[in-house]
Write a protein that holds these residues in place. Sequence first.
Motif, PDB file in Angstrom:
ATOM      1  N   HIS A 252       9.592  -1.424  -9.177  1.00 32.03           N
ATOM      2  CA  HIS A 252       9.901  -1.811 -10.556  1.00 32.03           C
ATOM      3  C   HIS A 252       9.098  -3.071 -10.881  1.00 32.03           C
ATOM      4  O   HIS A 252       8.608  -3.768  -9.991  1.00 32.03           O
ATOM      5  N   GLU A 253       8.997  -3.399 -12.151  1.00 28.43           N
ATOM      6  CA  GLU A 253       8.204  -4.542 -12.588  1.00 28.43           C
ATOM      7  C   GLU A 253       8.672  -5.848 -11.941  1.00 28.43           C
ATOM      8  O   GLU A 253       7.859  -6.652 -11.489  1.00 28.43           O
TER       9      GLU A 253
ATOM     10  N   GLU B 125       0.821  -1.210   0.000  1.00 33.05           N
ATOM     11  CA  GLU B 125       0.000   0.000   0.000  1.00 33.05           C
ATOM     12  C   GLU B 125       0.858   1.264   0.000  1.00 33.05           C
ATOM     13  O   GLU B 125       0.529   2.244  -0.654  1.00 33.05           O
ATOM     14  N   LYS B 126       1.944   1.230   0.732  1.00 32.32           N
ATOM     15  CA  LYS B 126       2.783   2.419   0.873  1.00 32.32           C
ATOM     16  C   LYS B 126       3.714   2.651  -0.322  1.00 32.32           C
ATOM     17  O   LYS B 126       3.929   3.787  -0.739  1.00 32.32           O
ATOM     18  N   TYR B 127       4.259   1.572  -0.888  1.00 32.96           N
ATOM     19  CA  TYR B 127       5.320   1.719  -1.886  1.00 32.96           C
ATOM     20  C   TYR B 127       4.970   1.187  -3.277  1.00 32.96           C
ATOM     21  O   TYR B 127       5.833   1.175  -4.155  1.00 32.96           O
ATOM     22  N   ASP B 128       3.748   0.770  -3.510  1.00 29.69           N
ATOM     23  CA  ASP B 128       3.380   0.146  -4.776  1.00 29.69           C
ATOM     24  C   ASP B 128       3.772   0.997  -5.991  1.00 29.69           C
ATOM     25  O   ASP B 128       4.270   0.472  -6.987  1.00 29.69           O
ATOM     26  N   ASN B 129       3.575   2.270  -5.920  1.00 29.11           N
ATOM     27  CA  ASN B 129       3.879   3.147  -7.058  1.00 29.11           C
ATOM     28  C   ASN B 129       5.371   3.275  -7.323  1.00 29.11           C
ATOM     29  O   ASN B 129       5.775   3.709  -8.405  1.00 29.11           O
ATOM     30  N   GLU B 130       6.190   2.920  -6.371  1.00 29.42           N
ATOM     31  CA  GLU B 130       7.644   3.066  -6.516  1.00 29.42           C
ATOM     32  C   GLU B 130       8.341   1.778  -6.954  1.00 29.42           C
ATOM     33  O   GLU B 130       9.551   1.782  -7.190  1.00 29.42           O
TER      34      GLU B 130
ATOM     35  N   ARG C 187       7.495  -5.967  -8.425  1.00 27.93           N
ATOM     36  CA  ARG C 187       6.044  -6.232  -8.373  1.00 27.93           C
ATOM     37  C   ARG C 187       5.749  -7.729  -8.500  1.00 27.93           C
ATOM     38  O   ARG C 187       4.879  -8.256  -7.831  1.00 27.93           O
TER      39      ARG C 187
END
Length: 182
Positions: free
Chosen positions: A54-55, A47-52, A58
């Motif tokens: 790399h593929e 939730e906190k770092y999902d946007n940061e 993920r």
Amino acid sequence: MRAAELLEVLENDTIVFNNNTDIDYLMDFAIYEKWNDGKSQLLKFIEKYDNELHEEERIVIAAMKDAETSLFEVVDFDREQKTVCVKDLFNDEKRIEFIDIGLSSSIDIGTLLFTRLIKFDSFNMTSGTCFTFLGDHKHFIIRKSKKLMKKMNSGDLSADRFITFFKLNETDGIPILFKEVN
């Protein structure tokens, strides 16, 4: 501290371990299980770092998020390929192969493992921790784990299962001694 309390390794606000591997078990429990407001630390991280991420990160995080624990029986291993083949005793006795350098060099057929499997498209692995039990105690371990599970009340079935096997490991588990790999 709450995770340590649930695993009953907290005494007077101090975490007390019975052996050197207990810290690994506490960390596995603290990262993966939903002991904190119904969310795992892993979910809070996402939730906190999902946007940061790399593929590649993920992909790993998604596999970690879907990882589940179970009791497995070792049915085969390949020391050259560093793989262990197990039968899932809680999920229709499905066979699963995973990569583990230490276990593949040290495990015996029939040994019982309680571990968390992380599954990827092309391979599987464990989270790095496992509780081991003698294979000839299979029916006893299954029966005793079901009895202990009925007494658990953490609010999460997966957490209850981990706590149960953490306790079983203290009373009925066997240590793994890893052989030197050439």
